[in-house]
Design a protein around this motif. Structure first.
Motif, short mmCIF file in Angstrom:
data_model
loop_
_atom_site.label_atom_id
_atom_site.label_comp_id
_atom_site.label_asym_id
_atom_site.label_seq_id
_atom_site.Cartn_x
_atom_site.Cartn_y
_atom_site.Cartn_z
N GLY A 1 53.61 -59.01 79.39
CA GLY A 1 54.90 -58.38 79.82
C GLY A 1 54.92 -58.42 81.37
O GLY A 1 54.12 -57.74 81.94
N CYS A 2 56.21 -58.82 82.10
CA CYS A 2 56.20 -58.54 83.54
C CYS A 2 57.66 -59.20 83.53
O CYS A 2 58.01 -60.36 83.51
CB CYS A 2 55.30 -59.28 84.33
N PRO A 3 58.48 -58.32 84.32
CA PRO A 3 59.97 -58.71 84.74
C PRO A 3 59.97 -58.74 86.26
O PRO A 3 61.26 -59.23 86.49
CB PRO A 3 60.70 -57.30 84.13
N VAL A 4 58.96 -58.95 86.95
CA VAL A 4 59.14 -59.11 88.25
C VAL A 4 59.69 -60.62 88.84
O VAL A 4 60.44 -60.43 89.79
CB VAL A 4 57.92 -58.62 89.11
N GLY A 5 58.95 -61.42 88.21
CA GLY A 5 59.56 -62.74 88.73
C GLY A 5 59.23 -63.61 89.78
O GLY A 5 60.00 -64.26 90.28
N CYS A 6 57.79 -63.25 90.13
CA CYS A 6 57.32 -63.95 91.55
C CYS A 6 57.46 -65.56 91.38
O CYS A 6 56.77 -66.10 90.26
CB CYS A 6 56.03 -63.32 91.88
N PRO A 7 58.18 -66.27 92.08
CA PRO A 7 58.24 -67.79 91.96
C PRO A 7 56.66 -68.43 91.83
O PRO A 7 56.62 -69.42 90.92
CB PRO A 7 59.04 -68.22 93.14
N TRP A 8 55.89 -67.73 92.49
CA TRP A 8 54.62 -68.71 92.58
C TRP A 8 53.34 -67.86 91.68
O TRP A 8 52.42 -68.35 91.51
CB TRP A 8 53.84 -68.30 93.84
N CYS A 9 54.13 -66.77 90.70
CA CYS A 9 52.96 -66.45 89.86
C CYS A 9 52.41 -67.47 89.02
O CYS A 9 52.79 -68.38 88.49
CB CYS A 9 53.87 -65.86 88.81
N ASP A 10 51.09 -67.23 88.71
CA ASP A 10 50.02 -68.17 88.15
C ASP A 10 49.94 -67.78 86.55
O ASP A 10 49.05 -68.10 86.13
CB ASP A 10 48.71 -68.59 88.86
N THR A 11 50.45 -66.65 86.35
CA THR A 11 50.48 -66.02 84.94
C THR A 11 51.86 -66.00 84.30
O THR A 11 51.79 -65.03 83.58
CB THR A 11 49.72 -64.87 84.75
N GLN A 12 52.61 -67.02 84.49
CA GLN A 12 54.05 -66.87 83.88
C GLN A 12 53.86 -66.96 82.37
O GLN A 12 55.17 -66.16 81.84
CB GLN A 12 54.94 -68.06 84.38
N THR B 1 52.82 -64.76 80.70
CA THR B 1 52.56 -63.26 80.32
C THR B 1 53.79 -62.51 80.38
O THR B 1 53.88 -61.39 80.05
CB THR B 1 51.64 -62.66 81.15
N TRP B 2 55.13 -63.40 80.96
CA TRP B 2 56.09 -62.62 81.32
C TRP B 2 57.01 -62.03 80.19
O TRP B 2 57.23 -60.90 80.13
CB TRP B 2 57.17 -63.55 81.83
N GLU B 3 57.11 -62.94 79.11
CA GLU B 3 57.82 -62.37 77.97
C GLU B 3 57.37 -61.74 76.96
O GLU B 3 55.95 -62.18 76.54
CB GLU B 3 58.63 -63.66 77.45
N THR C 1 44.86 -56.12 84.12
CA THR C 1 45.80 -56.86 84.85
C THR C 1 46.95 -57.55 84.03
O THR C 1 47.17 -56.93 82.89
CB THR C 1 45.00 -58.14 85.61
N GLY C 2 47.78 -58.27 84.36
CA GLY C 2 48.92 -58.85 83.39
C GLY C 2 49.17 -60.29 83.97
O GLY C 2 48.42 -60.87 84.59
N GLY C 3 50.67 -60.45 83.84
CA GLY C 3 51.44 -59.55 83.87
C GLY C 3 51.53 -58.29 84.56
O GLY C 3 50.98 -58.22 85.71
N GLU C 4 52.57 -57.10 84.53
CA GLU C 4 52.57 -56.03 85.00
C GLU C 4 51.90 -54.93 84.04
O GLU C 4 52.68 -54.44 83.23
CB GLU C 4 54.06 -55.80 85.29
N THR D 1 48.28 -54.23 90.18
CA THR D 1 49.82 -53.99 89.66
C THR D 1 50.51 -54.14 91.14
O THR D 1 50.11 -54.09 92.05
CB THR D 1 50.11 -52.33 89.55
N SER D 2 51.83 -54.76 90.97
CA SER D 2 52.77 -55.07 91.82
C SER D 2 53.38 -53.74 92.42
O SER D 2 54.23 -53.76 93.33
CB SER D 2 53.84 -55.80 91.16
N GLY D 3 53.28 -52.49 91.95
CA GLY D 3 53.67 -51.38 92.57
C GLY D 3 55.02 -50.98 92.03
O GLY D 3 55.64 -50.08 92.92
N PRO E 1 51.92 -55.74 96.76
CA PRO E 1 53.39 -55.42 96.61
C PRO E 1 54.08 -56.63 96.40
O PRO E 1 54.11 -57.59 97.33
CB PRO E 1 53.45 -54.63 97.87
N LYS E 2 55.09 -56.75 95.64
CA LYS E 2 55.87 -57.83 95.26
C LYS E 2 57.27 -57.33 95.87
O LYS E 2 57.95 -56.74 95.42
CB LYS E 2 55.87 -58.21 94.11
N LEU E 3 57.84 -58.17 97.08
CA LEU E 3 58.78 -57.66 97.78
C LEU E 3 60.00 -58.83 97.40
O LEU E 3 59.64 -59.95 97.48
CB LEU E 3 58.40 -57.53 99.29
S1 SF4 Z 1 54.12 -59.29 89.45
FE1 SF4 Z 1 52.34 -60.37 88.96
S2 SF4 Z 1 52.53 -61.33 86.88
FE2 SF4 Z 1 54.36 -60.54 87.51
S3 SF4 Z 1 55.44 -62.19 88.24
FE3 SF4 Z 1 54.53 -61.21 90.00
S4 SF4 Z 1 52.50 -62.36 90.19
FE4 SF4 Z 1 53.41 -62.83 88.28
#
Ligand code: SF4
Length: 223
Positions: free
Chosen positions: A30-41, A43-45, A92-95, A119-121, A137-139
């Motif tokens: 699970g992660c709703p942050v949506g970073c475009p470069w995420c290497d664990t996509q 885990t999002w849903e 880790t995750g995901g978030e 965590t993304s904080g 931090p994911k901004l």
């Molecule tokens: S916060 Fe982490 S898991 Fe979530 S989208 Fe960003 S990089 Fe991927």
């Protein structure tokens, strides 16, 4: 309290302060942050159709969105069964901060383990007092989540991905006026091992007495 677990495995921590430390990774779904470069996509849903047994989740040979439900006791038992020897556990995750991690932390600490959360904080941290907190931090990400001041002030380590000067500037802007731990470690992590990103991160780390985090696992080609 149960957790949706994407994978559990033992390896070496490849990033930040604990680089090179044998670690058990617990990846939460699970992660709703949506970073475009995420290497664990993957885990999002959190789809109920992707729930599998613990045995199937542990048998995965490649990244997939499949997850299993486990309690803290299940996780402690599985670590024993697998014969893992690491005493450092990375959540880790995901978030992972989407979950209340206090029960899991207490159960693992009772086994003599030290926890680290990555965590993304963007969520309130529900963790044990002894947990080492790494905020990456994911901004301005598509999910629209803000990085929380309470997460930054709890951080033992702030690990920031950089490719261009604007990423360093964004970190400066974020940290301006924040109350940080006196001994917080700030790490810059070049995105995707790009040479220019690495050069920039090295330069800024030396100028500011920060640390370089190079994602050792990607150079070693390990998980
Ligand atoms: S916060 Fe982490 S898991 Fe979530 S989208 Fe960003 S990089 Fe991927």
């Amino acid at each position: 309290m149960t957790y949706r677990i994407n994978e559990i495995f033992e390896t070496l921590q490849g990033e930040g302060t604990f680089t090179g430390v044998p670690s058990i990774f617990i990846r939460l779904q699970g992660c709703p942050v949506g970073c475009p470069w995420c290497d664990t996509q993957h885990t999002w849903e959190i789809n109920s159709a992707d729930e599998v047994s613990v045995a199937r989740m542990m048998d995965k040979s490649e990244a997939s969105p499949h997850w299993a439900t486990m309690s803290s006791d299940d996780i402690v038992e599985l670590i024993k069964q697998r014969g893992y020897r690491a005493k450092h556990v990375v959540i880790t995750g995901g978030e992972p901060a989407m979950y209340d991690l206090r029960a899991l932390g207490e159960a693992l600490e009772a086994q003599g383990m030290r926890l680290q959360i990555e965590t993304s904080g963007t969520y309130e941290l529900l963790i044990t007092p002894a947990t080492w907190v790494t905020v990456s931090p994911k901004l301005d990400m598509p999910g629209g989540y803000l990085v929380r001041s309470d997460c930054l002030s709890r951080a033992d380590e702030i690990k920031h991905p950089v490719a261009m000067q604007k990423h360093v500037d964004a970190l400066d802007q974020l940290l301006k006026g924040q109350r940080l731990n006196a001994d917080v470690v700030i790490c810059l992590q070049p995105i995707s091992q790009r040479p220019r990103a690495t050069e920039l991160a090295m330069k800024v780390c030396i100028e500011r007495n920060w640390r370089l985090s190079v994602q050792m696992h990607k150079y070693l080609n390990i998980e």
